[in-house]
Design a protein around this motif. Structure first.
Motif, PDB file in Angstrom:
ATOM      1  N   ILE A   1      33.899  42.963  36.394  1.00 39.24           N
ATOM      2  CA  ILE A   1      34.390  43.656  35.199  1.00 39.24           C
ATOM      3  C   ILE A   1      34.739  42.657  34.104  1.00 39.24           C
ATOM      4  CG2 ILE A   1      36.289  45.057  34.298  1.00 39.24           C
ATOM      5  CD1 ILE A   1      36.312  46.487  37.051  1.00 39.24           C
TER       6      ILE A   1
ATOM      7  N   LYS B   1      36.875  42.944  40.183  1.00 37.76           N
ATOM      8  CA  LYS B   1      37.527  42.433  38.974  1.00 37.76           C
ATOM      9  C   LYS B   1      36.694  41.338  38.303  1.00 37.76           C
ATOM     10  CE  LYS B   1      42.353  43.492  40.105  1.00 37.76           C
ATOM     11  NZ  LYS B   1      43.683  42.917  40.406  1.00 37.76           N
TER      12      LYS B   1
ATOM     13  N   LEU C   1      35.238  49.072  28.621  1.00 39.66           N
ATOM     14  CA  LEU C   1      35.553  49.127  30.045  1.00 39.66           C
ATOM     15  C   LEU C   1      35.179  50.478  30.645  1.00 39.66           C
ATOM     16  CD1 LEU C   1      36.773  48.109  32.663  1.00 39.66           C
ATOM     17  CD2 LEU C   1      39.042  48.678  31.768  1.00 39.66           C
TER      18      LEU C   1
ATOM     19  N   VAL D   1      42.683  43.384  33.922  1.00 35.20           N
ATOM     20  CA  VAL D   1      41.869  44.538  34.323  1.00 35.20           C
ATOM     21  C   VAL D   1      42.779  45.671  34.799  1.00 35.20           C
ATOM     22  CG1 VAL D   1      40.093  45.400  35.895  1.00 35.20           C
ATOM     23  CG2 VAL D   1      39.906  43.089  34.937  1.00 35.20           C
TER      24      VAL D   1
ATOM     25  N   GLU E   1      43.066  37.805  35.853  1.00 30.23           N
ATOM     26  CA  GLU E   1      42.396  39.012  36.345  1.00 30.23           C
ATOM     27  C   GLU E   1      43.277  40.245  36.200  1.00 30.23           C
ATOM     28  OE1 GLU E   1      40.966  38.696  40.299  1.00 30.23           O
ATOM     29  OE2 GLU E   1      39.297  37.365  39.770  1.00 30.23           O
TER      30      GLU E   1
END
Length: 228
Positions: A180, A177, A163, A196, A193
């Motif tokens: 990612i 999001k 990340l 994240v 989500e």
């Protein structure tokens, strides 16, 4: 962050002005670049050139980008594929990813964003080519799976490493999001989500980023790393 010498890129697009613009910009960044105006030419060039990254336009006459991507994957050569399209359609995106594309960009896009995507693919698939990548106060060593911030090694889990690497390499870009989740957890990730947010919070603690000046939250848009 300057691209390494010796990285080979193949650009495939039937629009000459796009090819010329991208070719000049990427050569200036230090890449070795070859271009092709159609799918058949791209396959012929790839056989000898053996690119590390292929940037394929989807909509081309004759053999389209999907067919070229499928062919390159069938050759069992290690290559990163970034697909370009003028259509922001989920079906096209899913199709490209399902046949082996590694990334997907919708036209029009900024050159800086394309460069960041190329760097991300190289970091993920060819870490030995770039060696240690420096981005402001960050140093990313893909061979050691290690990230330093202001010369201090960060103690990161494998997911935290992926990340933070993604955020740093794409510094200055707003990453949503869904983007990612797609890049770090995989486009078929079935979780929430909110995962994240949990990992962002952990990274901020490890960076001492209490005021969120390094990893910024842009409400309703996503996150952006600023190199301080």
């Amino acid at each position: 962050m300057k691209a390494a010498q010796g990285v080979r890129l193949l650009l495939v697009d039937d629009e000459p002005h796009i090819l010329q613009f991208l070719e000049l910009g990427l050569i200036n960044e230090g890449f070795e670049v070859k271009t092709a105006p159609d799918g058949a030419s791209a396959i012929a060039i790839a056989a000898d050139f053996k690119p590390h990254v292929a940037i394929l336009d989807v909509m081309m006459p004759g053999m389209d980008g999907f067919e070229v991507c499928r062919y390159l994957r069938s050759e069992e050569t290690e290559i990163a594929v970034i697909m370009l399209t003028a259509k922001d359609e989920v079906d096209d995106r899913v199709k490209g990813l399902s046949i082996g594309a590694d990334d997907y960009m919708v036209k029009p896009f900024s050159f800086d964003e394309l460069l960041a995507r190329i760097q991300a693919r190289l970091r993920n698939q060819f870490p030995g080519l770039l060696g240690e990548v420096r981005c402001g106060p960050f140093r990313i060593d893909g061979r050691r799976k290690e990230i330093r911030h202001r010369d201090e090694v960060l103690e990161l889990s494998p997911t935290e490493y992926e990340l933070l690497q993604y955020l740093v390499i794409n510094h200055g870009l707003v990453l949503s999001k869904p983007m990612i989740l797609d890049k770090v957890w995989g486009y078929d990730f079935g979780g929430e989500e909110n995962i994240v947010e949990v990992y962002i919070r952990s990274l901020r603690e490890k960076l001492g980023d209490k005021e969120h000046r390094i990893i910024r939250t842009l409400r309703g848009a996503g996150y952006r790393v600023d190199l301080l």
